[in-house]
Design an enzyme around this catalytic site. Structure first.
Site, PDB file in Angstrom:
ATOM      1  N   PRO A 109       0.831  -1.211   0.000  1.00 30.29           N
ATOM      2  CG  PRO A 109      -0.407  -1.358   1.965  1.00 30.29           C
ATOM      3  CD  PRO A 109       0.701  -2.002   1.204  1.00 30.29           C
ATOM      4  CD  GLU A 110       3.367   2.724  -4.253  1.00 29.59           C
ATOM      5  OE1 GLU A 110       3.533   3.872  -4.684  1.00 29.59           O
ATOM      6  OE2 GLU A 110       3.645   1.709  -4.910  1.00 29.59           O
ATOM      7  CE  LYS A 149       5.322   4.021   0.689  1.00 28.91           C
ATOM      8  NZ  LYS A 149       6.342   3.027   0.317  1.00 28.91           N
ATOM      9  NE  ARG A 199      10.632  -2.552  -4.661  1.00 27.40           N
ATOM     10  CZ  ARG A 199       9.646  -1.879  -4.064  1.00 27.40           C
ATOM     11  NH1 ARG A 199       9.921  -0.868  -3.264  1.00 27.40           N
ATOM     12  NH2 ARG A 199       8.388  -2.217  -4.247  1.00 27.40           N
TER      13      ARG A 199
END
Ligand SMILES: [Zn+2]
Length: 278
Positions: free
Chosen positions: A2-3, A56, A266
């Site tokens: 979740p961002e 966040k 990433r």
């Protein structure tokens, strides 16, 4: 993971359904989900007054100066089941804690990977929390601007712009999805060193970041794996994403197949034609 848009969507959903509700009970199924200190049972008898978001991080405030901080990390979910909107599949094997309310609503903290953390603390200590104090500016704040972005990036002149955006000390709330999406929207190659960004590029990025985040907010966030909103529903942003999750597919702008490579550890998706390294 979740961002900002996902946590903000959870925040508004919980705020609508849980404000003024009083905690009646709790269960803790995985003790490590709660950080040492005040126990979840300190919340019993206290009433929810407000919901705040710091990047966040979600914070639920209760009467008598108690707060609950929720770091969802990789796979954390906060899902509300109420008598009018029950979630019959919960609890499930990922449920780590539950909070019950006198209205018969139950808030489930699910966390498949177990990296998420709940912390109960006195409300005045929220703003002193090391995570909160170290966060960079929130790009959805109305005061966000090219100047704010330039100052934030100045802490990391040697990093690639993507790595700098992922650092929560630069800006609060951006993760892998929205870093890639914002860099595409600004037509900036993710490997561009911060020190090499031109003024027009910084201006474009300062416009692209809040635009991408607000668009994601309007679509209920992104569900790549685990994310669900406070009512257990998926987000729709990835149905219309520009680059994230689209490696090999044609760029919406120029038709070139999108590329993917590892940057700052990433997976990073971009268009080799629209986002040239200068
Ligand atoms: Zn393109």
């Amino acid at each position: 993971v979740p961002e900002l848009p996902e946590v903000e969507t959870i925040r508004t959903g919980l705020s609508k359904h849980l404000t003024n509700q009083t905690v009646s009970a709790f269960t803790l199924l995985w003790p490590n989900s709660v950080t040492p200190g005040l126990s979840l049972d300190s919340l019993i008898g206290h009433t929810v007054t407000s919901f705040r978001r710091f990047g966040k991080l979600l914070v639920i405030d209760f009467t008598d100066d108690l707060s609950l901080m929720a770091h969802l990390r990789m796979t954390g979910q906060l899902i509300l089941s109420t008598p009018t909107a029950p979630i019959p599949t919960l609890p499930d094997r990922t449920t780590r804690a539950t909070l019950s309310f006198t209205s018969s609503a139950t808030l489930f903290f699910n966390d498949q990977r177990k990296f998420g953390r709940l912390t109960v603390l006195p409300t005045p200590e929220v703003l002193l929390d090391p995570f909160v104090t170290s966060l960079g500016p929130d790009p959805t704040d109305p005061s966000f601007s090219t100047r704010v972005l330039t100052q934030a990036l100045a802490h990391h002149p040697g990093l690639s712009v993507k790595a700098a955006l992922l650092d929560q000390h630069t800006l609060a709330g951006i993760g892998n999805i929205y870093a890639d999406e914002a860099l595409f929207a600004a037509r900036i190659h993710p490997s561009t060193p911060v020190s090499a960004l031109t003024t027009p590029q910084r201006r474009a990025l300062a416009t692209a970041i809040p635009a991408v985040l607000n668009r994601a907010l309007s679509l209920g966030g992104s569900t790549s794996r685990n994310y669900l909103n406070a009512l257990g529903q998926r987000g729709a942003y990835l149905d219309t994403a520009s680059v994230y999750g689209r490696a090999g597919l044609p760029c919406h702008s120029c038709g070139t197949p999108l590329a993917k490579f590892a940057l700052a550890g990433r997976g990073t998706s971009f268009c080799p034609r629209c986002q040239r390294l200068r």
